[in-house]
Design a protein around this motif. Sequence first.
Motif, PDB file in Angstrom:
ATOM      1  N   VAL A  89       1.269  -7.351   1.509  1.00  0.00           N
ATOM      2  CA  VAL A  89       0.954  -6.495   0.470  1.00  0.00           C
ATOM      3  C   VAL A  89       1.818  -5.549   0.095  1.00  0.00           C
ATOM      4  O   VAL A  89       1.759  -4.997  -0.987  1.00  0.00           O
ATOM      5  N   GLY A  90       2.353  -4.794   1.096  1.00  0.00           N
ATOM      6  CA  GLY A  90       3.274  -3.887   0.811  1.00  0.00           C
ATOM      7  C   GLY A  90       4.577  -4.209  -0.196  1.00  0.00           C
ATOM      8  O   GLY A  90       4.846  -3.588  -0.973  1.00  0.00           O
ATOM      9  N   LEU A  91       4.865  -5.450  -0.131  1.00  0.00           N
ATOM     10  CA  LEU A  91       5.903  -5.947  -0.882  1.00  0.00           C
ATOM     11  C   LEU A  91       5.301  -5.849  -2.469  1.00  0.00           C
ATOM     12  O   LEU A  91       6.441  -5.799  -3.474  1.00  0.00           O
ATOM     13  N   VAL A  92       3.958  -6.012  -2.635  1.00  0.00           N
ATOM     14  CA  VAL A  92       3.535  -6.124  -4.140  1.00  0.00           C
ATOM     15  C   VAL A  92       2.993  -4.655  -4.361  1.00  0.00           C
ATOM     16  O   VAL A  92       3.282  -4.329  -5.584  1.00  0.00           O
ATOM     17  N   THR A 120       3.885   0.067  -0.924  1.00  0.00           N
ATOM     18  CA  THR A 120       3.519   0.837  -0.114  1.00  0.00           C
ATOM     19  C   THR A 120       4.004   0.389   1.489  1.00  0.00           C
ATOM     20  O   THR A 120       4.114  -0.598   1.588  1.00  0.00           O
ATOM     21  N   GLY A 121       4.027   1.651   2.364  1.00  0.00           N
ATOM     22  CA  GLY A 121       4.503   1.117   3.617  1.00  0.00           C
ATOM     23  C   GLY A 121       5.812   0.508   3.822  1.00  0.00           C
ATOM     24  O   GLY A 121       6.783   0.770   2.776  1.00  0.00           O
ATOM     25  N   LEU A 122       6.197  -0.135   4.946  1.00  0.00           N
ATOM     26  CA  LEU A 122       7.414  -0.576   5.286  1.00  0.00           C
ATOM     27  C   LEU A 122       7.686  -1.818   4.480  1.00  0.00           C
ATOM     28  O   LEU A 122       8.808  -2.415   4.046  1.00  0.00           O
ATOM     29  N   VAL A 129       6.118   4.431   8.130  1.00  0.00           N
ATOM     30  CA  VAL A 129       5.398   4.100   9.083  1.00  0.00           C
ATOM     31  C   VAL A 129       3.995   4.674   8.997  1.00  0.00           C
ATOM     32  O   VAL A 129       2.910   3.956   9.368  1.00  0.00           O
ATOM     33  N   VAL A 130       3.891   6.010   8.543  1.00  0.00           N
ATOM     34  CA  VAL A 130       2.423   6.446   8.486  1.00  0.00           C
ATOM     35  C   VAL A 130       1.599   5.669   7.487  1.00  0.00           C
ATOM     36  O   VAL A 130       0.354   5.371   7.838  1.00  0.00           O
ATOM     37  N   ASN A 131       2.109   5.326   6.278  1.00  0.00           N
ATOM     38  CA  ASN A 131       1.469   4.696   5.351  1.00  0.00           C
ATOM     39  C   ASN A 131       1.294   3.039   5.642  1.00  0.00           C
ATOM     40  O   ASN A 131      -0.157   2.759   5.589  1.00  0.00           O
ATOM     41  N   THR A 132       1.988   2.481   6.612  1.00  0.00           N
ATOM     42  CA  THR A 132       1.778   1.212   7.237  1.00  0.00           C
ATOM     43  C   THR A 132       0.726   1.250   8.086  1.00  0.00           C
ATOM     44  O   THR A 132      -0.378   0.508   7.999  1.00  0.00           O
TER      45      THR A 132
END
Length: 511
Positions: free
Chosen positions: A461-464, A467-469, A324-327
Amino acid sequence: MKPAAPLLVLLPALVLLPVLVLLPGLMHGGGWDLIGTFLEAAVHPSLDPVVLASLLQGLAVTAGMALLGWASSVLIGIALGIASSRLVWRSLSATERPAQLLRRLLAIPRSIHELIWGLLLLQLLGLQPAVAVLAIAIPYGALVARVVSDLLDALPDQTLRALLLSGAPAPAALISALGPPLLPGLISYGGYRLECALRSATLLGVFGLGGLGNELLLTLQSLEFRELWSGLWLLLALMLSLEAVVRQLRQRWGMPSRFGLGQGSSGQRGRELLLAVAALLPLLVLVAQALDVHPGALLHWQPLPPMPEQHWLETLALPWPSLVVNTLLLTLLAAGLAVGGAPLLLLLVAPWRWGRRLLQLLWALGRLWPPPLTALLLLFVLKPGVVTAALALGFHNLGILGRLLLEGAEVAGAGAEEALRSSGSGARIALLYGRFSALARSYLAYGAYRSDVILRETVVVGLVAGTGLGSQLRESLSSFAWDQIALLLLVYAVLTIVGEDLSDRARRRLL
């Protein structure tokens, strides 16, 4: 001491300081040659007829999916927007509770990004063109509903009440009293949504749902940069053409600008609008037939696997705080880069005649370039993480906000800027205090809305970028861990609904 109003637009750009500090430590030397080859290919795209034919076919599929998804979302949004309008319920039944309940329910589908809808529907319905159309229609329909209900609630209700008291049927009274004043804002927002649908259809193609996005991903993965740029230039041509058409319609039909600085008129060019709608209906049928989109195919769902209790314990043990924090950190960095970067870049190039043209080209590329592809390109020279993802997401939204800032500057007029120039002020000071002072708060209000959109886009972008959720969602989807996916969607929905509320509060305070 409060900063002067024009300087407000530059405050978000302060996030550049930590980004520039961290950037050298994230670089690696493995891919600079590839970046050079990529940039060189921009001026030498492939002109192979076979390649161009394949790209044009993919572009046609993307445009068709965007058009069908957009049209479906507008129909859904108008119906749900009327049903969730406080004004409508208050006028017809003297209570607003059904509208409030429906508004809260609609926050759930619009809080989930269209990419997530596409990936989920792909698992449930299999690979078919209707999946991409539905993935656009569901969240966009909820977004249109929110705008329609807000537009309706901002209208005066005296005419509607008078028609109802005179005995007019409720449907006829609603159309007569609320239709004409609602129409300009609805068409303006609908045109903007069509542009967004084109970008969303391209993004869905990147993740396997067909169209030009899939072609772009394959060419990037195989390092065929000349073919990649051929597809990008074709997409840019279509996007700029669409933007020009929407701009002309906004001006011709008296539609308000998105910054709210213009004065739109209602009821203008009604005959032309009816003709456009009449021409659109058979076009939609032809596009659906060409793409083999059959609504009946959506009725055949694949069953989900069982979710044992021990899997839920593993799901709860995931590192939720760090995800959550990274998101949230990714959202703040990307929003700051986009919102603050646009006015900062305009100020930097203000003294140069062709600087603004170059920025317009750069921002146009940012709008059309899907953030996952930007992240893949950045991974050639940067390590995965929050900063890399923020740069990719910030570049995309910089293109959108830069264009809107230029539109707002045009609406604000050049009188004050020219007066400052005549008095001896420099080009940057004249732009800052002559143009930005008139639109600082409205621009930041739209930036607050865009920050809410960026929060939803972090999953892309997190999928690639890992990072994040979004990074956890990629792992959960690959392992078909539906308990993890369900909880991830719940957390994401809560975050985006809270973010939406905060952005609404910020916009009200700014305006």
